[in-house]
Design a protein around this motif. Structure first.
Motif, PDB file in Angstrom:
ATOM      1  N   PRO A   9       0.831  -1.202   0.000  1.00  6.50           N
ATOM      2  CA  PRO A   9       0.000   0.000   0.000  1.00  6.50           C
ATOM      3  C   PRO A   9       0.868   1.254   0.000  1.00  6.50           C
ATOM      4  O   PRO A   9       2.085   1.158   0.169  1.00  6.50           O
ATOM      5  CB  PRO A   9      -0.777  -0.125   1.310  1.00  6.50           C
ATOM      6  CG  PRO A   9       0.132  -0.881   2.202  1.00  6.50           C
ATOM      7  CD  PRO A   9       0.888  -1.838   1.327  1.00  6.50           C
ATOM      8  N   SER A 112       5.226  -8.988  -0.159  1.00  5.89           N
ATOM      9  CA  SER A 112       4.084  -8.162   0.212  1.00  5.89           C
ATOM     10  C   SER A 112       4.389  -7.467   1.526  1.00  5.89           C
ATOM     11  O   SER A 112       4.785  -8.100   2.501  1.00  5.89           O
ATOM     12  CB  SER A 112       2.858  -9.060   0.331  1.00  5.89           C
ATOM     13  OG  SER A 112       1.865  -8.386   1.054  1.00  5.89           O
ATOM     14  N   ASP A 114       2.941  -5.423   4.615  1.00  7.84           N
ATOM     15  CA  ASP A 114       1.689  -5.092   5.301  1.00  7.84           C
ATOM     16  C   ASP A 114       1.935  -3.996   6.320  1.00  7.84           C
ATOM     17  O   ASP A 114       2.785  -4.141   7.188  1.00  7.84           O
ATOM     18  CB  ASP A 114       1.132  -6.322   6.023  1.00  7.84           C
ATOM     19  CG  ASP A 114       0.547  -7.311   5.036  1.00  7.84           C
ATOM     20  OD1 ASP A 114       0.004  -6.861   4.006  1.00  7.84           O
ATOM     21  OD2 ASP A 114       0.659  -8.522   5.283  1.00  7.84           O
ATOM     22  N   ARG A 117      -3.064   0.878   8.599  1.00  8.68           N
ATOM     23  CA  ARG A 117      -3.574   2.004   7.815  1.00  8.68           C
ATOM     24  C   ARG A 117      -3.283   3.368   8.447  1.00  8.68           C
ATOM     25  O   ARG A 117      -2.929   4.319   7.766  1.00  8.68           O
ATOM     26  CB  ARG A 117      -5.086   1.819   7.611  1.00  8.68           C
ATOM     27  CG  ARG A 117      -5.689   2.805   6.638  1.00  8.68           C
ATOM     28  CD  ARG A 117      -7.195   2.577   6.507  1.00  8.68           C
ATOM     29  NE  ARG A 117      -7.762   3.543   5.605  1.00  8.68           N
ATOM     30  CZ  ARG A 117      -8.411   3.249   4.478  1.00  8.68           C
ATOM     31  NH1 ARG A 117      -8.594   2.010   4.130  1.00  8.68           N
ATOM     32  NH2 ARG A 117      -8.895   4.200   3.730  1.00  8.68           N
ATOM     33  N   PHE A 174      -5.360   3.697  -0.777  1.00  9.15           N
ATOM     34  CA  PHE A 174      -5.365   2.557   0.149  1.00  9.15           C
ATOM     35  C   PHE A 174      -6.540   1.628  -0.157  1.00  9.15           C
ATOM     36  O   PHE A 174      -6.403   0.405  -0.134  1.00  9.15           O
ATOM     37  CB  PHE A 174      -5.410   3.042   1.603  1.00  9.15           C
ATOM     38  CG  PHE A 174      -4.761   2.077   2.568  1.00  9.15           C
ATOM     39  CD1 PHE A 174      -3.441   2.272   2.979  1.00  9.15           C
ATOM     40  CD2 PHE A 174      -5.451   0.973   3.037  1.00  9.15           C
ATOM     41  CE1 PHE A 174      -2.831   1.376   3.847  1.00  9.15           C
ATOM     42  CE2 PHE A 174      -4.841   0.075   3.908  1.00  9.15           C
ATOM     43  CZ  PHE A 174      -3.532   0.273   4.317  1.00  9.15           C
ATOM     44  N   ASP A 175      -7.694   2.205  -0.465  1.00  7.42           N
ATOM     45  CA  ASP A 175      -8.862   1.377  -0.782  1.00  7.42           C
ATOM     46  C   ASP A 175      -8.651   0.580  -2.065  1.00  7.42           C
ATOM     47  O   ASP A 175      -9.026  -0.589  -2.153  1.00  7.42           O
ATOM     48  CB  ASP A 175     -10.121   2.250  -0.909  1.00  7.42           C
ATOM     49  CG  ASP A 175     -10.559   2.785   0.453  1.00  7.42           C
ATOM     50  OD1 ASP A 175     -10.063   2.280   1.480  1.00  7.42           O
ATOM     51  OD2 ASP A 175     -11.390   3.728   0.488  1.00  7.42           O
ATOM     52  N   TYR A 177      -5.814  -0.411  -3.168  1.00  4.18           N
ATOM     53  CA  TYR A 177      -4.869  -1.468  -2.789  1.00  4.18           C
ATOM     54  C   TYR A 177      -5.633  -2.627  -2.151  1.00  4.18           C
ATOM     55  O   TYR A 177      -5.471  -3.780  -2.544  1.00  4.18           O
ATOM     56  CB  TYR A 177      -3.817  -0.903  -1.835  1.00  4.18           C
ATOM     57  CG  TYR A 177      -3.088  -1.953  -1.035  1.00  4.18           C
ATOM     58  CD1 TYR A 177      -2.048  -2.682  -1.609  1.00  4.18           C
ATOM     59  CD2 TYR A 177      -3.450  -2.228   0.283  1.00  4.18           C
ATOM     60  CE1 TYR A 177      -1.394  -3.670  -0.880  1.00  4.18           C
ATOM     61  CE2 TYR A 177      -2.802  -3.201   1.015  1.00  4.18           C
ATOM     62  CZ  TYR A 177      -1.779  -3.922   0.430  1.00  4.18           C
ATOM     63  OH  TYR A 177      -1.143  -4.901   1.156  1.00  4.18           O
ATOM     64  N   LEU A 178      -6.499  -2.306  -1.172  1.00  6.29           N
ATOM     65  CA  LEU A 178      -7.228  -3.364  -0.469  1.00  6.29           C
ATOM     66  C   LEU A 178      -8.111  -4.167  -1.422  1.00  6.29           C
ATOM     67  O   LEU A 178      -8.235  -5.376  -1.292  1.00  6.29           O
ATOM     68  CB  LEU A 178      -8.094  -2.778   0.661  1.00  6.29           C
ATOM     69  CG  LEU A 178      -7.346  -2.258   1.881  1.00  6.29           C
ATOM     70  CD1 LEU A 178      -8.334  -1.717   2.912  1.00  6.29           C
ATOM     71  CD2 LEU A 178      -6.455  -3.345   2.507  1.00  6.29           C
ATOM     72  N   SER A 179      -8.711  -3.476  -2.396  1.00  7.40           N
ATOM     73  CA  SER A 179      -9.624  -4.216  -3.267  1.00  7.40           C
ATOM     74  C   SER A 179      -8.880  -5.090  -4.274  1.00  7.40           C
ATOM     75  O   SER A 179      -9.444  -6.031  -4.806  1.00  7.40           O
ATOM     76  CB  SER A 179     -10.619  -3.279  -3.959  1.00  7.40           C
ATOM     77  OG  SER A 179      -9.942  -2.460  -4.852  1.00  7.40           O
ATOM     78  N   VAL A 181      -5.545  -6.402  -3.585  1.00  7.32           N
ATOM     79  CA  VAL A 181      -4.409  -7.148  -3.047  1.00  7.32           C
ATOM     80  C   VAL A 181      -4.689  -8.635  -2.829  1.00  7.32           C
ATOM     81  O   VAL A 181      -3.806  -9.471  -3.054  1.00  7.32           O
ATOM     82  CB  VAL A 181      -3.861  -6.485  -1.755  1.00  7.32           C
ATOM     83  CG1 VAL A 181      -4.810  -6.653  -0.592  1.00  7.32           C
ATOM     84  CG2 VAL A 181      -2.487  -7.025  -1.416  1.00  7.32           C
ATOM     85  N   SER A 182      -5.929  -8.997  -2.443  1.00  7.42           N
ATOM     86  CA  SER A 182      -6.131 -10.422  -2.139  1.00  7.42           C
ATOM     87  C   SER A 182      -6.027 -11.286  -3.400  1.00  7.42           C
ATOM     88  O   SER A 182      -5.459 -12.373  -3.361  1.00  7.42           O
ATOM     89  CB  SER A 182      -7.442 -10.669  -1.395  1.00  7.42           C
ATOM     90  OG  SER A 182      -8.389  -9.744  -1.781  1.00  7.42           O
TER      91      SER A 182
END
Ligand code: ATP
Ligand code: MG
Length: 217
Positions: A9, A112, A114, A117, A174-175, A177-179, A181-182
């Motif tokens: 992120p 990765s 982590d 936030r 950041f959002d 990235y979160l959407s 990254v998985s």
């Protein structure tokens, strides 16, 4: 050393970590953020097209980014490289795989990073950069402040703030990235290439863990 592909992120420290690896292990650094910012600074047509997208924290389209990275990868010699900022979507990850296979590049690790936030937000809001040498400083952390307020220790230039280092753009970045990254992580997990490293302010530990993963043995 292995080629290092970062998944991270905003403000996880890719730039700082890359600087260390370049100095000590002679990596070639491919930072998509830096490449795009240079385009904007140069005033090119492409730079003008992406300026507002970047400032608002939005992603540049996959097609554009894939072509850009393809070109940069073909310019590489046999030197090990760091990919900082690419891939950011599953489509980018799949294209990268094709590129690396067709180039016969197999010695890779995906790292990765982590980060919490709130810590990432604090880093983004305090970050200032040297427009000349690229060194980054942070006014919220004592050990990362410049010696003279707003002046680069290395080249005396006035420090500047990135146009996307504000709270609103950070949220978007950041959002995004979160959407993404998985999917990216599962893709690399299946290929047994993924290593997860937790980032806090203990840079020394983070570097140690990354070097261990990037070493060939
Ligand atoms: P850092 O804080 O570690 O520098 P970051 O995520 O804040 O990371 P950059 O990697 O410098 O910032 O990227 C800045 C911007 O450049 C992104 O928000 C996006 O607009 C654009 N960008 C960079 N790489 C990509 C990519 N692979 N795909 C789409 N857009 C990208
Ligand atoms: Mg960066």
């Amino acid at each position: 050393m292995k080629n290092v592909i970062f998944i991270a992120p905003p403000a996880a420290g890719k730039g700082t970590i890359s600087d260390y690896l370049i100095k000590n292990y002679h990596y070639k650094h491919l930072s998509t953020g830096d490449i795009l910012r240079e385009e904007i600074q140069s005033g090119s047509k492409f730079g003008k097209e992406i300026e507002n997208i970047m400032a608002s924290g939005n992603l540049i389209s996959d097609d554009v980014m894939i072509n850009l990275i393809k070109q940069k990868l073909t310019e590489l010699s046999k030197q090990s490289f760091i990919l900082d900022g690419f891939p950011r979507t599953l489509i980018q990850a799949e294209s990268l795989d094709e590129m690396l296979i067709s180039m016969g590049v197999t010695n890779n690790v995906v790292i990765s990073l982590d980060i919490d936030r709130e810590l990432a937000l604090k880093r983004v809001l305090g970050r200032i950069n040297c427009p000349k040498c690229g060194r980054s400083y942070n006014v919220y952390f004592e050990n990362m402040k410049p010696s003279k307020e707003n002046i680069c220790d290395d080249c005396n230039s006035d420090l500047i703030k990135r146009s996307d280092d504000n709270e609103e753009s950070f949220r978007k970045r950041f959002d995004d990235y979160l959407s993404n990254v998985s999917l990216i992580k599962s893709y690399y997990e299946e290929k047994h290439l993924l290593k997860n490293i937790i980032v806090d302010n203990d840079l020394e530990r983070v570097l140690k863990e990354i070097i261990k993963e990037a070493k060939n043995d």
